[in-house]
Enzyme design. Sequence first.
Site, PDB file in Angstrom:
ATOM      1  N   HIS A 161      -7.432  -5.995   1.252  1.00 19.30           N
ATOM      2  CA  HIS A 161      -6.218  -5.180   1.433  1.00 19.30           C
ATOM      3  C   HIS A 161      -5.381  -5.646   2.627  1.00 19.30           C
ATOM      4  O   HIS A 161      -4.362  -5.061   2.925  1.00 19.30           O
ATOM      5  CB  HIS A 161      -6.644  -3.723   1.650  1.00 19.30           C
TER       6      HIS A 161
ATOM      7  N   SER B  24       0.834  -1.193   0.000  1.00 19.04           N
ATOM      8  CA  SER B  24       0.000   0.000   0.000  1.00 19.04           C
ATOM      9  C   SER B  24       0.878   1.255   0.000  1.00 19.04           C
ATOM     10  O   SER B  24       1.628   1.465  -0.949  1.00 19.04           O
ATOM     11  CB  SER B  24      -0.975  -0.062   1.182  1.00 19.04           C
TER      12      SER B  24
ATOM     13  N   ASP C 247     -10.235  -5.703  -2.869  1.00 19.52           N
ATOM     14  CA  ASP C 247      -9.600  -4.691  -2.019  1.00 19.52           C
ATOM     15  C   ASP C 247     -10.521  -3.475  -1.909  1.00 19.52           C
ATOM     16  O   ASP C 247     -10.903  -2.883  -2.927  1.00 19.52           O
ATOM     17  CB  ASP C 247      -8.267  -4.299  -2.678  1.00 19.52           C
TER      18      ASP C 247
HETATM   19  N1  LIG Z   1      -7.601   2.523   9.581  1.00 21.93           N
HETATM   20  C1  LIG Z   1      -7.987   2.330   8.234  1.00 21.93           C
HETATM   21  C2  LIG Z   1      -7.305   1.141   7.598  1.00 21.93           C
HETATM   22  C3  LIG Z   1      -5.829   1.254   7.636  1.00 21.93           C
HETATM   23  C4  LIG Z   1      -5.201   0.130   6.842  1.00 21.93           C
HETATM   24  O1  LIG Z   1      -5.843  -0.659   6.208  1.00 21.93           O
HETATM   25  N2  LIG Z   1      -3.885   0.111   6.867  1.00 21.93           N
HETATM   26  C5  LIG Z   1      -3.184  -0.877   6.088  1.00 21.93           C
HETATM   27  C6  LIG Z   1      -2.309  -0.174   5.114  1.00 21.93           C
HETATM   28  S1  LIG Z   1      -3.297   0.899   4.089  1.00 21.93           S
HETATM   29  C7  LIG Z   1      -2.198   1.718   3.068  1.00 21.93           C
HETATM   30  O2  LIG Z   1      -1.124   2.075   3.296  1.00 21.93           O
HETATM   31  C8  LIG Z   1      -2.407  -1.788   7.006  1.00 21.93           C
HETATM   32  O3  LIG Z   1      -1.401  -2.345   6.610  1.00 21.93           O
HETATM   33  N3  LIG Z   1      -2.888  -1.935   8.241  1.00 21.93           N
HETATM   34  C9  LIG Z   1      -2.209  -2.698   9.244  1.00 21.93           C
HETATM   35  C10 LIG Z   1      -2.676  -4.106   9.396  1.00 21.93           C
HETATM   36  O4  LIG Z   1      -2.063  -4.821  10.236  1.00 21.93           O
HETATM   37  O5  LIG Z   1      -3.607  -4.553   8.718  1.00 21.93           O
HETATM   38  C11 LIG Z   1      -9.475   2.156   8.116  1.00 21.93           C
HETATM   39  O6  LIG Z   1     -10.081   2.091   9.171  1.00 21.93           O
HETATM   40  O7  LIG Z   1      -9.972   2.062   6.994  1.00 21.93           O
END
Ligand SMILES: N[C@@H](CCC(=O)N[C@@H](CSC=O)C(=O)NCC(=O)O)C(=O)O
Length: 282
Positions: free
Chosen positions: A259, A150, A226
């Site tokens: 995602h 991402s 995603d």
């Molecule tokens: N807080 C957000 C979602 C945040 C999210 O999905 N972060 C991803 C990376 S997104 C792009 O850079 C991530 O890797 N999160 C960490 C995990 O452990 O999954 C929302 O509420 O939509």
Amino acid sequence: MTNLTLVSRNRSFGGWQFVYRHYSAVLNCEMNFGVYLPPQAEKQPCPTLYWLSGLTCTEQNFINKAGSQQFAAEYGLIVVAPDTSPRGCNIPGEDDSWDLGTGAGFYLNATQMPWAKHYRMYDYVVSELPEVISANFSVVPGVQGIFGHSMGGYGAIAIALKNPGMFKSVSAFAPIVNPCQVPWGQKAFQNYLGDNQSDWLAYDPIHLVKSAQERLPILIDQGDADQFLGEQLQPDVFAQACAEVNYPISLRKQAGYDHSYYFIASFMGDHFAHHAAALTKG
Ligand SMILES: N[C@@H](CCC(=O)N[C@@H](CSC=O)C(=O)NCC(=O)O)C(=O)O
């Protein structure tokens, strides 16, 4: 071990998953990073693979959820996973939203106040961290790859394109490859780089690929379920830009994947095979 404080160490697949803390002169704050040393590292120098995480992550998300250690041990790769931003710098607004400030460094050098003194993740990843790694661990000099997810997938692609010859392999999971045209990228670039959109192009993979100095094949995996695909990621736009300049890209759409790190872990083995083919040959 110079200037590193051990935070944790865990035996994993015959090697060690470490987390270290150090003072970053580039970022003007303490930073954590994860480093996995495969079993092979006890006897010989090993190639290095850098992982860049996404929004909201620390070094912990990748080392806990991606399932990387088994593949790093199989191929004999040192895997380095930095944090995603400076932390605790007392910058006004740094913790106000999850897609700007803490956890959202965007792997660039901020030019705008109040960010510019600390938010220099580009220099940290390209210069300072590799120096720390090569000074403290037995790496094969100059043999390194980079990948990420991402925001980190965007970072890996942009950094590889901006530094021809520095990496022997690059790949990404669900990268933000059209940052100048999507809300996450626009918010970050406007705040960190300012209103002049021509300054944004220095970090735009779509722009960078058009003048790429080398043809390092890019592997991208993208889940078709995603939740951020259409609004924030737009890999087809990047693939089209690559096609226009004959840049080698393999964009794989994975049916039903979202995602999350469930998606990342599912294809981690393929990405290690991609990197190992370039990093361990000969
Ligand atoms: N807080 C957000 C979602 C945040 C999210 O999905 N972060 C991803 C990376 S997104 C792009 O850079 C991530 O890797 N999160 C960490 C995990 O452990 O999954 C929302 O509420 O939509």
